[in-house]
Design a protein around this motif. Structure first.
Motif, mmCIF file in Angstrom:
data_model
loop_
_atom_site.group_PDB
_atom_site.id
_atom_site.type_symbol
_atom_site.label_atom_id
_atom_site.label_comp_id
_atom_site.label_asym_id
_atom_site.label_seq_id
_atom_site.Cartn_x
_atom_site.Cartn_y
_atom_site.Cartn_z
ATOM 1 N N ASP A 148 44.672 52.253 53.343
ATOM 2 C CA ASP A 148 46.092 52.215 52.967
ATOM 3 C C ASP A 148 46.662 50.810 53.079
ATOM 4 O OD1 ASP A 148 45.918 54.896 52.548
ATOM 5 O OD2 ASP A 148 47.235 55.493 54.200
ATOM 6 N N TYR A 149 46.194 50.041 54.060
ATOM 7 C CA TYR A 149 46.726 48.688 54.259
ATOM 8 C C TYR A 149 46.526 47.800 53.035
ATOM 9 C CZ TYR A 149 47.134 49.697 59.276
ATOM 10 O OH TYR A 149 47.477 50.230 60.494
ATOM 11 N N LEU A 150 45.533 48.108 52.235
ATOM 12 C CA LEU A 150 45.272 47.321 51.031
ATOM 13 C C LEU A 150 46.211 47.689 49.886
ATOM 14 C CD1 LEU A 150 41.361 47.403 51.106
ATOM 15 C CD2 LEU A 150 42.895 45.643 52.019
ATOM 16 N N LEU A 151 47.083 48.684 50.124
ATOM 17 C CA LEU A 151 47.993 49.163 49.078
ATOM 18 C C LEU A 151 49.467 49.069 49.466
ATOM 19 C CD1 LEU A 151 46.007 52.381 48.069
ATOM 20 C CD2 LEU A 151 46.068 50.218 46.824
ATOM 21 N N ILE A 152 49.754 48.920 50.758
ATOM 22 C CA ILE A 152 51.156 48.870 51.213
ATOM 23 C C ILE A 152 51.695 47.461 50.991
ATOM 24 C CG2 ILE A 152 52.728 49.276 53.140
ATOM 25 C CD1 ILE A 152 50.534 50.988 54.418
ATOM 26 N N GLN A 153 52.764 47.350 50.198
ATOM 27 C CA GLN A 153 53.267 46.040 49.812
ATOM 28 C C GLN A 153 54.735 45.865 50.195
ATOM 29 O OE1 GLN A 153 52.500 45.078 45.724
ATOM 30 N NE2 GLN A 153 50.473 46.026 45.719
ATOM 31 N N TRP A 154 55.143 44.602 50.235
ATOM 32 C CA TRP A 154 56.552 44.269 50.430
ATOM 33 C C TRP A 154 57.301 44.393 49.105
ATOM 34 C CZ3 TRP A 154 58.126 44.353 55.140
ATOM 35 C CH2 TRP A 154 57.363 43.829 56.181
ATOM 36 N N ASP A 155 58.594 44.633 49.205
ATOM 37 C CA ASP A 155 59.468 44.681 48.038
ATOM 38 C C ASP A 155 60.798 44.044 48.427
ATOM 39 O OD1 ASP A 155 60.435 45.188 45.540
ATOM 40 O OD2 ASP A 155 60.500 47.368 45.741
ATOM 41 N N TYR A 156 61.637 43.818 47.447
ATOM 42 C CA TYR A 156 62.961 43.233 47.699
ATOM 43 C C TYR A 156 64.023 44.145 47.104
ATOM 44 C CZ TYR A 156 60.522 38.993 49.061
ATOM 45 O OH TYR A 156 59.688 38.100 49.689
ATOM 46 N N LYS A 157 64.962 44.570 47.958
ATOM 47 C CA LYS A 157 66.067 45.413 47.506
ATOM 48 C C LYS A 157 67.359 44.876 48.093
ATOM 49 C CE LYS A 157 63.425 49.702 46.912
ATOM 50 N NZ LYS A 157 63.303 51.137 47.301
ATOM 51 N N ASN A 158 68.309 44.632 47.217
ATOM 52 C CA ASN A 158 69.604 44.092 47.654
ATOM 53 C C ASN A 158 69.427 42.835 48.507
ATOM 54 O OD1 ASN A 158 70.984 46.288 46.414
ATOM 55 N ND2 ASN A 158 70.563 47.558 48.214
ATOM 56 N N ASN A 159 68.550 41.941 48.024
ATOM 57 C CA ASN A 159 68.274 40.666 48.702
ATOM 58 C C ASN A 159 67.662 40.844 50.085
ATOM 59 O OD1 ASN A 159 69.305 39.161 46.533
ATOM 60 N ND2 ASN A 159 71.390 39.341 47.339
ATOM 61 N N LYS A 160 67.030 41.992 50.312
ATOM 62 C CA LYS A 160 66.437 42.279 51.612
ATOM 63 C C LYS A 160 64.978 42.661 51.443
ATOM 64 C CE LYS A 160 67.133 45.080 55.793
ATOM 65 N NZ LYS A 160 67.946 46.157 56.407
ATOM 66 N N LYS A 161 64.135 42.120 52.313
ATOM 67 C CA LYS A 161 62.706 42.416 52.286
ATOM 68 C C LYS A 161 62.455 43.769 52.925
ATOM 69 C CE LYS A 161 58.275 40.186 53.368
ATOM 70 N NZ LYS A 161 57.654 39.030 54.061
ATOM 71 N N VAL A 162 61.821 44.682 52.184
ATOM 72 C CA VAL A 162 61.560 46.033 52.669
ATOM 73 C C VAL A 162 60.138 46.433 52.277
ATOM 74 C CG1 VAL A 162 63.980 46.740 52.522
ATOM 75 C CG2 VAL A 162 62.457 47.104 50.568
ATOM 76 N N VAL A 163 59.645 47.502 52.892
ATOM 77 C CA VAL A 163 58.352 48.042 52.502
ATOM 78 C C VAL A 163 58.529 48.804 51.190
ATOM 79 C CG1 VAL A 163 56.478 49.610 53.127
ATOM 80 C CG2 VAL A 163 57.581 48.220 54.893
ATOM 81 N N SER A 164 57.690 48.521 50.228
ATOM 82 C CA SER A 164 57.800 49.122 48.904
ATOM 83 C C SER A 164 57.587 50.633 48.948
ATOM 84 C CB SER A 164 56.772 48.493 47.961
ATOM 85 O OG SER A 164 56.752 49.167 46.714
ATOM 86 N N ASP A 165 58.315 51.341 48.085
ATOM 87 C CA ASP A 165 58.151 52.787 47.944
ATOM 88 C C ASP A 165 57.030 53.145 46.976
ATOM 89 O OD1 ASP A 165 60.307 53.259 49.650
ATOM 90 O OD2 ASP A 165 61.756 53.169 47.999
ATOM 91 N N ALA A 166 56.390 52.129 46.393
ATOM 92 C CA ALA A 166 55.376 52.389 45.368
ATOM 93 C C ALA A 166 54.182 53.153 45.924
ATOM 94 C CB ALA A 166 54.913 51.071 44.743
ATOM 95 N N PHE A 167 53.878 52.926 47.207
ATOM 96 C CA PHE A 167 52.774 53.651 47.842
ATOM 97 C C PHE A 167 53.205 54.074 49.234
ATOM 98 C CE2 PHE A 167 49.127 53.738 50.722
ATOM 99 C CZ PHE A 167 48.323 54.671 50.074
ATOM 100 N N HIS A 168 52.964 55.332 49.562
ATOM 101 C CA HIS A 168 53.317 55.843 50.895
ATOM 102 C C HIS A 168 52.059 56.130 51.701
ATOM 103 C CE1 HIS A 168 55.262 58.065 54.108
ATOM 104 N NE2 HIS A 168 54.332 58.997 53.944
ATOM 105 N N SER A 169 52.041 55.642 52.941
ATOM 106 C CA SER A 169 50.941 55.921 53.856
ATOM 107 C C SER A 169 51.421 56.846 54.959
ATOM 108 C CB SER A 169 50.417 54.617 54.467
ATOM 109 O OG SER A 169 49.473 54.898 55.490
ATOM 110 N N ASP A 170 50.668 57.909 55.208
ATOM 111 C CA ASP A 170 51.026 58.837 56.282
ATOM 112 C C ASP A 170 50.550 58.323 57.645
ATOM 113 O OD1 ASP A 170 52.151 61.069 54.651
ATOM 114 O OD2 ASP A 170 50.124 61.110 53.833
ATOM 115 N N ILE A 171 49.466 57.554 57.661
ATOM 116 C CA ILE A 171 48.849 57.158 58.918
ATOM 117 C C ILE A 171 49.326 55.800 59.434
ATOM 118 C CG2 ILE A 171 46.882 55.990 57.849
ATOM 119 C CD1 ILE A 171 46.778 58.272 60.997
ATOM 120 N N ALA A 172 49.864 54.941 58.549
ATOM 121 C CA ALA A 172 50.197 53.563 58.950
ATOM 122 C C ALA A 172 51.187 53.525 60.107
ATOM 123 C CB ALA A 172 50.742 52.784 57.756
#
Length: 251
Positions: free
Chosen positions: A174-198
């Motif tokens: 999962d770590y190879l798929l969890i990415q950062w994203d930017y929303k409202n000028n804020k760095k957040v974890v992207s919703d594109a991929f969800h990990s249950d175990i992370a």
């Protein structure tokens, strides 16, 4: 993004035209963008095939799924090693509370954890209360304060080979798929991929104290008293140097 707003977008995010994430997301180019990944897992330095022979303590990190799956991470740490090991992962969806409790009890019987922490956000608070009251499981609320700061601390452990995962680890994949994203000028974890175990691994790892452990000191006997005393002095001197180094570097 339309070409006309790309300069504005680069300025907003504080990046240049050569930024890998910009090239990948805005221009659609195939690039190796390691900066986009939340977790700095490396399969070469952060994997292991067998757990070293040691006197291990175990911590459970438990993440409750609402629309997603429940997950349990079992992490081993020792008083004699700076390295923590993820030794077991369990992920299952569509579980009721009793099924979750039974799985925790099964793992508890095998590993005898010194601590079990659980996500108490949302419905997790009621589930944790049910696990404690009805199923007599000593689960504690996971520390979720300053999550991003602890992600960076865990990344430091990954870079320094102080956190390792068994081959075939779910979290490692999962770590190879969890990415950062930017929303409202804020760095957040992207919703594109969800990990249950992370998150389960993060919660459990935060409770391990392998990073402050010191090697066991040799027992002095009459037969080897002189050599044992020398060995003891050498160990104490090595640990003093390490502690002073950590104070100076902040590591």
């Amino acid at each position: 993004f339309p070409v006309t707003i790309l300069p504005t977008e680069r300025e907003r995010r504080g990046i240049t035209e050569t930024d890998p994430t910009y090239l990948r997301e805005s221009l659609g180019q195939w690039v190796n963008d390691l900066n986009a990944l939340v977790y700095k897992y490396n399969p070469i330095r952060n994997s292991y095939t067998s757990l070293p022979d040691e006197d291990w303590n175990y911590v459970f990190g438990i993440d409750i799924g609402h629309d997603d799956a429940d997950a349990i991470a079992v992490i081993a740490w020792s008083h004699n090693s700076p390295v923590a090991y993820v030794v077991k992962e369990w992920v299952e969806d569509k579980q009721d509370i009793t099924s979750l409790a039974n799985k925790i009890k099964e793992l508890q019987l095998k590993y005898k954890p010194v601590k079990m922490v659980i996500d108490t956000g949302g419905l997790g608070k009621k589930i944790a209360k049910e696990l404690r009251k009805r199923h007599e499981l000593s689960v504690e609320a996971a520390d979720k304060v300053r999550k991003f700061e602890y992600i960076e601390l865990m990344n430091d452990a990954l870079r320094n080979e102080r956190l390792k995962f068994a081959e075939g680890s779910i979290a490692a994949q999962d770590y190879l798929l969890i990415q950062w994203d930017y929303k409202n000028n804020k760095k957040v974890v992207s919703d594109a991929f969800h990990s249950d175990i992370a998150d389960a691994v993060l919660y459990g790892w935060r409770e391990c104290i392998n990073y402050i452990q010191e090697p066991k000191k040799p027992k002095i006997t009459k037969e080897n008293q002189a050599q044992a005393q020398i060995d003891l002095w050498e160990i104490e001197e090595d640990e003093r140097i390490k502690r002073n180094s950590r104070i100076v570097t902040g590591k």
